[in-house]
Scaffold this motif. Structure first.
Motif, PDB file in Angstrom:
ATOM      1  N   GLY A  83       0.861  -1.356   0.123  1.00 38.71           N
ATOM      2  CA  GLY A  83       0.000  -0.078  -0.034  1.00 38.71           C
ATOM      3  C   GLY A  83       0.849   1.257   0.028  1.00 38.71           C
ATOM      4  N   SER A  84       2.351   1.154  -0.073  1.00 37.04           N
ATOM      5  CA  SER A  84       3.080   2.178  -0.081  1.00 37.04           C
ATOM      6  C   SER A  84       3.502   2.718  -1.306  1.00 37.04           C
ATOM      7  CB  SER A  84       4.526   2.101   0.929  1.00 37.04           C
ATOM      8  OG  SER A  84       3.875   1.607   2.287  1.00 37.04           O
ATOM      9  N   THR A  85       3.687   4.053  -1.515  1.00 37.37           N
ATOM     10  CA  THR A  85       4.183   4.381  -2.798  1.00 37.37           C
ATOM     11  C   THR A  85       4.964   5.706  -2.444  1.00 37.37           C
ATOM     12  OG1 THR A  85       2.269   3.573  -4.246  1.00 37.37           O
ATOM     13  CG2 THR A  85       3.653   5.274  -5.317  1.00 37.37           C
ATOM     14  N   ILE A  86       6.173   5.953  -3.189  1.00 41.03           N
ATOM     15  CA  ILE A  86       6.993   7.106  -3.150  1.00 41.03           C
ATOM     16  C   ILE A  86       6.903   7.494  -4.420  1.00 41.03           C
ATOM     17  CG2 ILE A  86       9.204   8.065  -2.586  1.00 41.03           C
ATOM     18  CD1 ILE A  86       8.124   6.809  -0.063  1.00 41.03           C
ATOM     19  N   GLY A  87       6.457   8.945  -4.479  1.00 44.23           N
ATOM     20  CA  GLY A  87       6.306   9.553  -5.817  1.00 44.23           C
ATOM     21  C   GLY A  87       7.241  10.714  -5.896  1.00 44.23           C
ATOM     22  N   ASN A 136      10.021  -2.033  -3.544  1.00 39.28           N
ATOM     23  CA  ASN A 136       9.368  -0.752  -3.245  1.00 39.28           C
ATOM     24  C   ASN A 136       8.837  -0.200  -4.519  1.00 39.28           C
ATOM     25  OD1 ASN A 136      10.436  -0.395  -0.506  1.00 39.28           O
ATOM     26  ND2 ASN A 136      12.273  -0.273  -1.453  1.00 39.28           N
ATOM     27  N   LYS A 137       7.520   0.215  -4.282  1.00 38.21           N
ATOM     28  CA  LYS A 137       6.710   0.845  -5.344  1.00 38.21           C
ATOM     29  C   LYS A 137       7.044   2.391  -5.393  1.00 38.21           C
ATOM     30  CE  LYS A 137       2.127   1.428  -6.821  1.00 38.21           C
ATOM     31  NZ  LYS A 137       0.556   1.154  -6.401  1.00 38.21           N
ATOM     32  N   ILE A 138       7.324   2.837  -6.577  1.00 39.79           N
ATOM     33  CA  ILE A 138       7.685   4.179  -6.699  1.00 39.79           C
ATOM     34  C   ILE A 138       6.848   4.798  -8.118  1.00 39.79           C
ATOM     35  CG2 ILE A 138      10.069   4.258  -5.712  1.00 39.79           C
ATOM     36  CD1 ILE A 138      11.203   3.906  -8.408  1.00 39.79           C
ATOM     37  N   CYS A 139       6.806   6.124  -8.220  1.00 39.49           N
ATOM     38  CA  CYS A 139       6.133   6.560  -9.298  1.00 39.49           C
ATOM     39  C   CYS A 139       6.849   8.041  -9.601  1.00 39.49           C
ATOM     40  CB  CYS A 139       4.606   6.873  -9.156  1.00 39.49           C
ATOM     41  SG  CYS A 139       4.256   8.284  -8.217  1.00 39.49           S
ATOM     42  N   ALA A 140       6.612   8.409 -10.764  1.00 38.23           N
ATOM     43  CA  ALA A 140       6.825   9.592 -11.388  1.00 38.23           C
ATOM     44  C   ALA A 140       5.430  10.332 -11.691  1.00 38.23           C
ATOM     45  CB  ALA A 140       7.654   9.677 -12.384  1.00 38.23           C
ATOM     46  N   LEU A 141       5.519  11.652 -11.375  1.00 38.65           N
ATOM     47  CA  LEU A 141       4.063  12.133 -11.450  1.00 38.65           C
ATOM     48  C   LEU A 141       4.423  13.714 -11.935  1.00 38.65           C
ATOM     49  CD1 LEU A 141       1.424  12.642  -8.914  1.00 38.65           C
ATOM     50  CD2 LEU A 141       2.188  14.674  -9.885  1.00 38.65           C
ATOM     51  N   HIS A 142       3.509  13.892 -12.853  1.00 41.27           N
ATOM     52  CA  HIS A 142       3.655  15.370 -13.365  1.00 41.27           C
ATOM     53  C   HIS A 142       2.144  15.798 -13.627  1.00 41.27           C
ATOM     54  CE1 HIS A 142       4.167  18.948 -15.903  1.00 41.27           C
ATOM     55  NE2 HIS A 142       3.029  18.603 -16.858  1.00 41.27           N
ATOM     56  N   ARG A 143       1.846  17.076 -12.766  1.00 35.80           N
ATOM     57  CA  ARG A 143       0.648  17.665 -12.660  1.00 35.80           C
ATOM     58  C   ARG A 143       0.438  18.376 -14.073  1.00 35.80           C
ATOM     59  NH1 ARG A 143      -0.919  16.818  -7.496  1.00 35.80           N
ATOM     60  NH2 ARG A 143       0.909  16.565  -5.963  1.00 35.80           N
ATOM     61  N   MET A 144      -0.766  18.159 -14.485  1.00 30.19           N
ATOM     62  CA  MET A 144      -1.171  18.803 -15.846  1.00 30.19           C
ATOM     63  C   MET A 144      -2.034  19.901 -15.714  1.00 30.19           C
ATOM     64  SD  MET A 144      -1.174  15.444 -18.153  1.00 30.19           S
ATOM     65  CE  MET A 144      -1.124  16.286 -19.858  1.00 30.19           C
ATOM     66  N   PRO A 145      -1.991  20.809 -16.553  1.00 29.76           N
ATOM     67  CA  PRO A 145      -2.859  22.029 -16.442  1.00 29.76           C
ATOM     68  C   PRO A 145      -4.116  21.615 -16.549  1.00 29.76           C
ATOM     69  CG  PRO A 145      -1.582  22.274 -18.408  1.00 29.76           C
ATOM     70  CD  PRO A 145      -1.010  21.043 -17.654  1.00 29.76           C
TER      71      PRO A 145
END
Length: 145
Positions: A83-87, A136-145
């Motif tokens: 249930g853990s994710t590092i972004g 370990n679960k990781i993600c890359a995130l970009h906030r879009m307009p």
């Protein structure tokens, strides 16, 4: 006093909300293997390679916090958090895609849906997920307009 906009457009009271974490440390089975993986994926975002300290831990130092890797000090194997994710924040969808590609090429495994747009709660995000060499679960995130 600095006011910061919360995602729900609420004013937050002070500058402490500019930085939530001092550090994040993940367990690793093999520091050199994990360092090679994180050196590669964090290079996509322009971060320098991690630094190994005298205790064998690996640190990625930034102006706003620290990301670190360590063999568990209790002697037990490193385990992933269910249930853990590092972004990690990304500057563009293209950067997210490159991060994902580089991660797979350096020992990561893809998980979740393929990289792409996710919408919900009034936000539009471009995300990609990986599991690092220790799971370990990781993600890359970009906030879009």
């Amino acid at each position: 006093m600095v006011a910061v906009l919360h995602p729900e457009n609420q004013q937050l009271p002070d500058a402490r909300f500019l930085r939530m974490f001092s550090h994040i440390m993940l367990g690793a089975h093999d520091i050199q293997e994990s360092k090679a993986f994180y050196d590669a994926i964090l290079d996509v975002f322009g971060y320098p390679p991690g630094v190994i300290d005298e205790k064998g831990r690996c640190f990625y130092l930034t102006k706003t916090g620290v990301f670190a890797l360590s063999i568990p000090i209790d002697g037990n194997p490193a385990t992933k958090g269910n249930g853990s994710t590092i972004g990690f924040s990304a500057g563009s969808p293209e950067e997210v895609d490159k991060w994902h590609e580089v991660g797979i090429a350096n020992g990561g495994t893809t998980c979740e849906d393929p990289p792409g747009v996710r919408e919900g709660s009034g936000m539009k995000l471009y995300l990609a997920y990986l599991r690092d060499p220790a799971g370990n679960k990781i993600c890359a995130l970009h906030r879009m307009p």
